[in-house]
Design a protein around this motif. Structure first.
Motif, short mmCIF file in Angstrom:
data_model
loop_
_atom_site.label_atom_id
_atom_site.label_comp_id
_atom_site.label_asym_id
_atom_site.label_seq_id
_atom_site.Cartn_x
_atom_site.Cartn_y
_atom_site.Cartn_z
N ALA A 75 0.83 -1.21 0.00
CA ALA A 75 0.00 0.00 0.00
C ALA A 75 0.87 1.26 0.00
CB ALA A 75 -0.93 -0.01 1.21
N ALA A 76 1.93 1.27 0.82
CA ALA A 76 2.81 2.44 0.87
C ALA A 76 3.53 2.64 -0.46
CB ALA A 76 3.83 2.26 2.00
N ALA A 77 4.02 1.54 -1.05
CA ALA A 77 4.67 1.64 -2.36
C ALA A 77 3.66 2.04 -3.43
CB ALA A 77 5.32 0.31 -2.72
N GLY A 78 2.41 1.60 -3.29
CA GLY A 78 1.37 2.00 -4.23
C GLY A 78 1.09 3.49 -4.18
N ALA A 79 1.13 4.07 -2.97
CA ALA A 79 0.94 5.51 -2.83
C ALA A 79 2.07 6.27 -3.53
CB ALA A 79 0.89 5.89 -1.35
N VAL A 80 3.30 5.74 -3.42
CA VAL A 80 4.43 6.35 -4.11
C VAL A 80 4.25 6.24 -5.62
CG1 VAL A 80 6.92 6.22 -4.50
CG2 VAL A 80 6.01 5.93 -2.19
N LEU A 81 3.77 5.08 -6.08
CA LEU A 81 3.56 4.87 -7.51
C LEU A 81 2.52 5.85 -8.07
CD1 LEU A 81 3.96 3.29 -10.12
CD2 LEU A 81 2.37 1.55 -9.26
N VAL A 82 1.41 6.02 -7.37
CA VAL A 82 0.38 6.96 -7.80
C VAL A 82 0.95 8.38 -7.84
CG1 VAL A 82 -1.83 8.03 -7.20
CG2 VAL A 82 -1.55 5.55 -6.99
N SER A 83 1.70 8.74 -6.81
CA SER A 83 2.26 10.09 -6.73
C SER A 83 3.22 10.38 -7.87
CB SER A 83 2.96 10.29 -5.38
OG SER A 83 2.07 10.09 -4.30
N PHE A 84 4.11 9.43 -8.15
CA PHE A 84 5.06 9.64 -9.23
C PHE A 84 4.37 9.65 -10.59
CE2 PHE A 84 8.64 8.83 -6.35
CZ PHE A 84 9.54 9.76 -6.84
N ALA A 85 3.34 8.82 -10.76
CA ALA A 85 2.60 8.83 -12.02
C ALA A 85 1.97 10.20 -12.26
CB ALA A 85 1.52 7.75 -12.00
N VAL A 86 1.42 10.80 -11.22
CA VAL A 86 0.82 12.13 -11.33
C VAL A 86 1.87 13.18 -11.66
CG1 VAL A 86 -0.33 13.98 -10.04
CG2 VAL A 86 -1.17 11.62 -9.86
N VAL A 87 2.97 13.18 -10.91
CA VAL A 87 3.97 14.24 -11.06
C VAL A 87 4.71 14.12 -12.39
CG1 VAL A 87 6.09 15.22 -10.09
CG2 VAL A 87 4.23 14.51 -8.57
N VAL A 88 5.05 12.89 -12.81
CA VAL A 88 5.76 12.72 -14.08
C VAL A 88 4.90 13.20 -15.24
CG1 VAL A 88 6.62 11.00 -15.71
CG2 VAL A 88 7.31 10.88 -13.32
N VAL A 89 3.62 12.84 -15.25
CA VAL A 89 2.74 13.29 -16.32
C VAL A 89 2.57 14.81 -16.26
CG1 VAL A 89 0.37 13.21 -17.21
CG2 VAL A 89 1.52 11.10 -16.53
N ALA A 90 2.47 15.38 -15.07
CA ALA A 90 2.30 16.82 -14.93
C ALA A 90 3.53 17.59 -15.40
CB ALA A 90 1.99 17.18 -13.48
N VAL A 91 4.72 17.01 -15.21
CA VAL A 91 5.96 17.70 -15.58
C VAL A 91 6.34 17.42 -17.04
CG1 VAL A 91 8.43 17.88 -15.12
CG2 VAL A 91 6.82 17.74 -13.23
N LEU A 92 6.36 16.17 -17.44
CA LEU A 92 6.81 15.81 -18.79
C LEU A 92 5.70 15.83 -19.82
CD1 LEU A 92 9.22 12.79 -18.08
CD2 LEU A 92 9.81 15.21 -18.36
#
Length: 303
Positions: free
Chosen positions: A223-240
């Motif tokens: 669950a904790a790693a999943g929260a990191v995965l969701v967060s990075f998916a959001v930020v990477v798409v928002a930036v790149l």
């Protein structure tokens, strides 16, 4: 060594598998690069938690049903001598295959980006040597390493996530579900298969001080790693942007490498690379431990 009497606690199980799972996130970001979910990659990350959790429950429930035995021992009890050993050898090959694949990917990144003149075999040999020392020291040493690495790893992950926010454009996340469910579901497949890393628990569970807590620790780490995965998916798409993220082999690394916080704070990609290296060290150590301990049991060796 005392491979068969040493113990680790459920806290260390959480740390180990959170770090291993999150390392895959910061290296490949599979919800974005393995299918065309594009701006809906974060949704694929959410779905992958539930499918991965189902896989982890099956793995851990089986391990906990035989708390004093490893996969090698209870597979022979359930399937018979030869079939049980063949099944065990497949999983032991899987552990070593995952370790080799992770090692090669990281070594290629280091050579390409930081050490172009260093032979690839030298980089890989150094990393394997460190992991072999840990495995030789035993599972307790690996567990203590996880205790030390976890706060540093978490700090670097948060830094890799927060620094790029100054360049984020969250309008890149729209429109939501523009192409339906199919790309999202396909993007969730790869993170689910990556949960096979939790199969290490079939070897490690007999060394837990309280094997019954293995499932809880595993699911919380997922669950904790999943929260990191969701967060990075959001930020990477928002930036790149979704298209650029899809075309990148290592989108998190590309995002953080393009981040410049100020004239005095550059090359913040060192956070990502260092965190990746710490996670890889732990993943290599755990996979090599599982592989070597399982092989010793298959062939009836004392050590």
């Amino acid at each position: 060594m005392t491979l068969f009497t040493e113990k680790i606690v459920s806290r260390q199980v959480f740390f180990i598998f959170f770090i291993i799972r999150t390392t895959i996130v910061i290296s490949l970001l599979p919800v974005l690069t393995t299918a065309e979910a594009l701006q809906d990659a974060w949704m694929a990350a959410l779905i992958s938690f539930f499918s991965s959790a189902a896989l982890v429950v099956i793995i851990v429930k089986l391990a906990v049903a035989f708390p004093a035995k490893s996969l090698v021992e209870y597979s022979q009890e359930l399937l018979g001598g030869i079939p049980g050993k063949l099944v065990s050898l497949f999983y032991l090959w899987l552990f070593l295959f995952m370790a080799a694949t992770d090692l090669r990917i990281y070594a290629e990144v280091l050579k390409t980006s930081f050490f172009p003149e260093t032979p690839l075999v030298v980089i890989m040999a150094f990393m394997v040597f460190l992991s072999v020392l840990s495995v030789y020291s035993g599972l307790e040493a690996i567990g203590r390493s996880a205790d030390i690495i976890f706060p540093l790893f978490l700090f670097m992950i948060l830094g890799s996530l927060l620094f790029p926010l100054i360049h984020a454009d969250f309008s890149n996340l729209q429109p939501v579900m523009a192409r339906g469910w199919t790309p999202v579901l396909l993007a969730a497949v790869a993170p689910t298969f990556i949960a096979a890393q939790y199969a290490n628990l079939t070897i490690i569970t007999p060394s837990l001080d309280e094997p019954r807590k293995a499932l809880k620790a595993s699911l919380w780490s997922l669950a904790a790693a999943g929260a990191v995965l969701v967060s990075f998916a959001v930020v990477v798409v928002a930036v790149l942007g979704p298209d650029e993220g899809l075309r990148s082999i290592f989108p998190v690394f590309k995002m953080i490498r393009a981040t410049r916080v100020s004239e005095f704070l550059e090359r913040v990609e060192a956070l990502t690379i260092f965190a990746w290296g710490l996670g890889l060290y732990l993943a290599l150590s755990v996979n090599l431990y599982s592989g070597s301990k399982g092989l010793s049991q298959v062939f009836g060796l004392q050590d």
